[in-house]
Design a protein around this motif. Structure first.
Motif, PDB file in Angstrom:
ATOM      1  N   GLN A 172       0.850  -1.182   0.000  1.00  9.45           N
ATOM      2  CA  GLN A 172       0.000   0.000   0.000  1.00  9.45           C
ATOM      3  C   GLN A 172       0.890   1.238   0.000  1.00  9.45           C
ATOM      4  OE1 GLN A 172      -3.576   0.097   0.176  1.00  9.45           O
ATOM      5  NE2 GLN A 172      -3.302   2.270  -0.265  1.00  9.45           N
ATOM      6  N   TYR A 173       0.563   2.191  -0.853  1.00 10.73           N
ATOM      7  CA  TYR A 173       1.354   3.428  -0.932  1.00 10.73           C
ATOM      8  C   TYR A 173       0.741   4.498  -0.041  1.00 10.73           C
ATOM      9  CZ  TYR A 173       3.543   1.044  -4.800  1.00 10.73           C
ATOM     10  OH  TYR A 173       4.216   0.111  -5.551  1.00 10.73           O
ATOM     11  N   LEU A 174       1.612   5.340   0.490  1.00 13.56           N
ATOM     12  CA  LEU A 174       1.178   6.433   1.348  1.00 13.56           C
ATOM     13  C   LEU A 174       1.543   7.757   0.699  1.00 13.56           C
ATOM     14  CD1 LEU A 174       0.127   7.213   4.293  1.00 13.56           C
ATOM     15  CD2 LEU A 174       2.554   7.608   4.789  1.00 13.56           C
ATOM     16  N   ASP A 175       0.578   8.651   0.627  1.00 14.60           N
ATOM     17  CA  ASP A 175       0.808  10.016   0.166  1.00 14.60           C
ATOM     18  C   ASP A 175       0.374  10.943   1.295  1.00 14.60           C
ATOM     19  OD1 ASP A 175       1.681   9.472  -2.586  1.00 14.60           O
ATOM     20  OD2 ASP A 175      -0.355   8.721  -2.859  1.00 14.60           O
ATOM     21  N   ALA A 176       1.347  11.454   2.016  1.00 16.25           N
ATOM     22  CA  ALA A 176       1.078  12.293   3.173  1.00 16.25           C
ATOM     23  C   ALA A 176       1.580  13.707   2.926  1.00 16.25           C
ATOM     24  CB  ALA A 176       1.755  11.705   4.413  1.00 16.25           C
ATOM     25  N   ARG A 177       1.227  14.594   3.804  1.00 14.50           N
ATOM     26  CA  ARG A 177       1.664  15.984   3.666  1.00 14.50           C
ATOM     27  C   ARG A 177       3.180  16.087   3.736  1.00 14.50           C
ATOM     28  NH1 ARG A 177      -1.506  20.260   7.231  1.00 14.50           N
ATOM     29  NH2 ARG A 177      -3.118  19.398   5.851  1.00 14.50           N
ATOM     30  N   TRP A 178       3.810  15.224   4.548  1.00 11.28           N
ATOM     31  CA  TRP A 178       5.261  15.313   4.728  1.00 11.28           C
ATOM     32  C   TRP A 178       6.044  14.562   3.648  1.00 11.28           C
ATOM     33  CZ3 TRP A 178       8.037  10.865   5.081  1.00 11.28           C
ATOM     34  CH2 TRP A 178       7.351   9.712   5.466  1.00 11.28           C
ATOM     35  N   GLY A 179       5.402  13.552   2.986  1.00  7.22           N
ATOM     36  CA  GLY A 179       6.131  12.777   1.994  1.00  7.22           C
ATOM     37  C   GLY A 179       5.352  11.578   1.497  1.00  7.22           C
ATOM     38  N   ASN A 180       6.051  10.628   0.883  1.00  9.92           N
ATOM     39  CA  ASN A 180       5.423   9.459   0.279  1.00  9.92           C
ATOM     40  C   ASN A 180       6.186   8.206   0.683  1.00  9.92           C
ATOM     41  OD1 ASN A 180       5.754  11.796  -2.027  1.00  9.92           O
ATOM     42  ND2 ASN A 180       3.650  11.125  -1.768  1.00  9.92           N
ATOM     43  N   GLY A 181       5.504   7.062   0.610  1.00 11.15           N
ATOM     44  CA  GLY A 181       6.186   5.838   0.992  1.00 11.15           C
ATOM     45  C   GLY A 181       5.398   4.597   0.643  1.00 11.15           C
ATOM     46  N   LEU A 182       5.925   3.469   1.088  1.00 20.84           N
ATOM     47  CA  LEU A 182       5.381   2.153   0.776  1.00 20.84           C
ATOM     48  C   LEU A 182       5.261   1.326   2.046  1.00 20.84           C
ATOM     49  CD1 LEU A 182       4.690  -0.216  -1.206  1.00 20.84           C
ATOM     50  CD2 LEU A 182       7.164  -0.664  -1.288  1.00 20.84           C
TER      51      LEU A 182
END
Length: 276
Positions: A172-182
């Motif tokens: 699952q990918y994460l798109d947050a205010r501080w950045g992105n990740g897996l």
């Protein structure tokens, strides 16, 4: 970090239950700034948390580069969140080889990753960038297809652990205010004959801040009801590979809320990070 946190929060900062929004602690070395992190309340009860900070070790000063435990680490901060759940296998002495899952967040300052340099992490940064750009829903994880094993691609996993991944599910990918990740669910192993269990199962996160100054690596202990059956040990001792395939399929298809803590709640919590 301990000293600076204690001055800001009081001596209870060393052993303090999280029942409020997490603190922000700052530390620095003579070379680079050590990252600081703040966050909202963790979505699962924990006993206490600990903070550590490390000034980092460039390749020119590293003592171990070619073995299983390279030590060229960038400056980083670490937050440990102690889980109250038991580890029955350890208590009963059943575990032959085991890496118990922990709740830990590491934030690395990678602004000098190529000039310091910090060699080991560079491969993980490159791989993560590629995944965040292409966003595949799955990667080849070595499972059986038509009676033969598919090729295997180990997802980014920093810091080095001298271990492989038994499973790789629930990407699952994460798109947050501080950045992105897996995010993905995995379990660390060093050999054959193991199967997923609720003491080692981990929800792993690897992320980059939007300015790519920070690399965030986090582990979260998660459990799943499919791993609680009293028949699992018998099945595993009979055919560990078949059992692993079955359990990986069950977990991969199940809803986020079937895990404890719920996977979506962990993702929401990571979204609250503020990193400086």
């Amino acid at each position: 970090m301990f000293a600076k946190c204690a001055r800001r929060l009081g001596t209870a900062a060393l052993l303090l239950s999280i029942s409020w929004a997490g603190p922000t602690c700052f530390a620095s070395s003579s070379k680079e700034e050590i990252p600081s992190i703040s966050f909202d309340r963790f979505p699962y009860d924990i006993k206490r948390f600990y903070f550590f900070s490390y000034a980092g070790t460039p390749v020119s000063e590293a003592k171990e580069m070619n073995g299983p435990g390279p030590d060229d680490f960038p400056p980083h901060s670490v937050v440990f969140l102690e889980d109250p759940r038991r580890y029955p296998s350890l208590e009963k002495g059943h575990a032959v080889y085991m890496m118990p899952a922990r709740n830990v967040v590491r934030v690395y300052d990678i602004s000098a990753v190529t000039t310091a340099p910090y060699q080991t992490i560079q491969t993980h940064i490159k791989h993560l960038r590629e995944l965040l750009k292409s966003r595949p829903k799955t990667v080849p994880s070595g499972g059986k297809q038509g009676g033969e094993y598919a090729k295997y691609e180990q997802l980014p996993d920093y810091p080095p652990r001298n271990a492989g991944h038994l499973v790789q599910v629930k990407m699952q990918y994460l798109d947050a205010r501080w950045g992105n990740g897996l995010f993905y669910v995995t379990q660390f192993v060093q050999g054959v004959g193991e199967w997923p269990d609720n003491e080692q199962l981990v929800y792993l996160f690897q992320g980059l801040s939007k300015d790519e100054r920070f690399y965030v690596a986090a582990d979260f202990r998660v459990t799943h009801p499919s791993l609680e059956s009293p028949q699992i040990r018998k099945e595993g001792e009979s055919d560990a590979e078949a059992l692993t395939e079955k359990l990986a399929s069950i977990m991969g298809k199940d809803r986020d809320g079937a895990f404890t803590p719920a996977l979506n709640k962990i993702r929401d919590w990571v979204s609250t990070f503020q990193i400086k």
